[in-house]
Motif scaffolding. Structure first.
Motif, PDB file in Angstrom:
ATOM      1  N   SER A   9     -11.734  -2.616   0.936  1.00 53.31           N
ATOM      2  CA  SER A   9     -10.966  -2.257   2.127  1.00 53.31           C
ATOM      3  C   SER A   9      -9.583  -2.892   2.061  1.00 53.31           C
ATOM      4  O   SER A   9      -9.421  -4.004   1.549  1.00 53.31           O
ATOM      5  N   PRO A  10      -8.548  -2.213   2.596  1.00 58.30           N
ATOM      6  CA  PRO A  10      -7.211  -2.826   2.645  1.00 58.30           C
ATOM      7  C   PRO A  10      -7.201  -4.180   3.352  1.00 58.30           C
ATOM      8  O   PRO A  10      -6.405  -5.055   3.011  1.00 58.30           O
ATOM      9  N   LYS A  32       0.701   4.981   1.195  1.00 57.95           N
ATOM     10  CA  LYS A  32      -0.167   5.720   2.119  1.00 57.95           C
ATOM     11  C   LYS A  32       0.264   7.165   2.343  1.00 57.95           C
ATOM     12  O   LYS A  32      -0.307   7.858   3.189  1.00 57.95           O
ATOM     13  N   PHE A  61      -3.094  10.511  -1.362  1.00 60.60           N
ATOM     14  CA  PHE A  61      -4.316   9.795  -1.690  1.00 60.60           C
ATOM     15  C   PHE A  61      -4.935  10.272  -3.003  1.00 60.60           C
ATOM     16  O   PHE A  61      -4.806  11.442  -3.386  1.00 60.60           O
ATOM     17  N   LEU A 100       0.846  -1.196   0.000  1.00 58.91           N
ATOM     18  CA  LEU A 100       0.000   0.000   0.000  1.00 58.91           C
ATOM     19  C   LEU A 100       0.878   1.241   0.000  1.00 58.91           C
ATOM     20  O   LEU A 100       1.890   1.302   0.697  1.00 58.91           O
ATOM     21  N   LEU A 134      -4.633   4.437  -2.475  1.00 59.69           N
ATOM     22  CA  LEU A 134      -5.839   4.599  -1.662  1.00 59.69           C
ATOM     23  C   LEU A 134      -6.490   5.943  -1.934  1.00 59.69           C
ATOM     24  O   LEU A 134      -5.806   6.901  -2.319  1.00 59.69           O
ATOM     25  N   ASN A 135      -7.798   6.037  -1.715  1.00 58.98           N
ATOM     26  CA  ASN A 135      -8.449   7.351  -1.720  1.00 58.98           C
ATOM     27  C   ASN A 135      -8.530   7.876  -0.286  1.00 58.98           C
ATOM     28  O   ASN A 135      -8.040   7.236   0.650  1.00 58.98           O
ATOM     29  N   LYS A 169      -9.622   5.820   2.590  1.00 56.19           N
ATOM     30  CA  LYS A 169      -8.749   4.666   2.847  1.00 56.19           C
ATOM     31  C   LYS A 169      -9.261   3.399   2.154  1.00 56.19           C
ATOM     32  O   LYS A 169      -9.053   2.280   2.630  1.00 56.19           O
ATOM     33  N   GLN A 170      -9.928   3.592   1.011  1.00 53.67           N
ATOM     34  CA  GLN A 170     -10.341   2.462   0.183  1.00 53.67           C
ATOM     35  C   GLN A 170      -9.287   2.211  -0.885  1.00 53.67           C
ATOM     36  O   GLN A 170      -8.689   3.146  -1.411  1.00 53.67           O
ATOM     37  N   VAL A 171      -9.025   0.945  -1.186  1.00 52.79           N
ATOM     38  CA  VAL A 171      -8.062   0.600  -2.231  1.00 52.79           C
ATOM     39  C   VAL A 171      -8.684   0.940  -3.583  1.00 52.79           C
ATOM     40  O   VAL A 171      -9.803   0.511  -3.879  1.00 52.79           O
ATOM     41  N   SER A 176     -16.557  -0.959  -3.328  1.00 59.09           N
ATOM     42  CA  SER A 176     -15.387  -0.456  -2.605  1.00 59.09           C
ATOM     43  C   SER A 176     -14.620  -1.609  -1.960  1.00 59.09           C
ATOM     44  O   SER A 176     -15.209  -2.613  -1.536  1.00 59.09           O
TER      45      SER A 176
END
Length: 281
Positions: free
Chosen positions: A232-233, A136, A139, A134, A174-175, A178-180, A230
């Motif tokens: 999630s990580p 981070k 974004f 990821l 990620l946006n 915090k969505q991939v 959507s």
């Protein structure tokens, strides 16, 4: 060999200057296409995405910008570069003409076509280790501008540097929720048994041509169910497979994410259908 507004130039020719708006403001769009023996894979999809994107950015579409004209200019470039046979990667960049500051003095555009040779005429699965992590630090915005294939790619570039410095083959972006969203250079798909999931456009992922084609393939499949939702990580650790897609590479299976190892059986099944679709497109 470079095609600038229909004029073929040697690669070392200087034809852009400091006033170029793609350089100054990222005021440009591009399409990267795969061409095999003079045939542009998914040309119609590339063309209509470019036209829609130009309208969103308020660029003036030239009267001669037909699909046939763009195909002719691509073939002209490839022929001069001796890439007329075999496989090639073609990039067409469209940018607003010089003038103005943030507010352009004209909405008229110029364009450039460039090409490079590819090794294989067909999409193939690379069996090598492909590790991702990821990213981070920054974004992706969850809006329509993120769906466009524009030259505003600062996040992708910084993520690429991060991946290179840390020994990863790619990073997942990620946006702000915090969505991939996607990978540095392609869309993302996750496999959970017979369910295939890809992030939806409202989350900020690129409106990828190959993303669209794989969704079409999976919608017609009786074996798999495709969902746009959507991601999630935390779901990355639960997936059976993760793969990245773009129109040049095709399908790239991720092999490792942290302590998780993935298979590639579904990616290989879909690949055959993709190659069949590309030949018929």
């Amino acid at each position: 060999m470079v095609n600038f507004n229909g004029k073929l130039l040697e690669e070392e020719t200087v034809f852009l200057n400091q006033g170029n708006r793609a350089f100054k403001y990222g005021d440009a769009l591009f399409e990267t296409m795969r061409v095999v023996n003079g045939k542009v894979f998914f040309l119609e999809d590339h063309y209509f995405r470019l036209m829609a994107s130009m309208r969103i950015l308020r660029m003036e579409i030239p009267m001669d910008f037909t699909m046939e004209f763009i195909e002719e200019q691509i073939k002209k470039t490839l022929s001069k570069a001796d890439y007329g046979s075999g496989a090639a990667r073609v990039r067409m960049t469209v940018f607003r003409k010089n003038g103005g500051l943030y507010v352009p003095s004209t909405n008229e555009v110029s364009w450039v076509i460039e090409a490079s040779q590819l090794n294989s005429p067909f999409y193939a699965i690379n069996e090598e280790t492909y590790r991702v992590e990821l990213f981070k630090d920054y974004f992706v915005n969850a809006d329509m501008l993120s769906n466009l294939k524009s030259t505003n790619k600062a996040i992708n570039v910084v993520a690429g540097v991060f991946a290179k410095e840390n020994g990863y083959q790619n990073c997942l972006l990620l946006n702000h929720k915090k969505q991939v969203v996607e990978a540095i250079n392609g869309n993302l798909f996750l496999v959970f048994k017979n369910e295939v999931v890809t992030p939806p456009l409202p989350d900020g992922c690129l409106n990828g041509v190959l993303r669209k084609k794989l969704i079409e393939i999976l919608h017609r499949s009786e074996e798999f169910e495709i969902l746009e939702r959507s991601v999630s990580p935390f779901e990355l650790q639960k997936a059976d497979e993760v793969f990245i897609t773009n129109v040049v590479m095709g399908i790239v299976p991720v092999t490792d994410y942290r302590k998780k190892n993935y298979g590639s059986d579904v990616a290989k099944k879909i690949l055959g259908r993709l190659n069949a679709m590309a030949r018929l497109a």
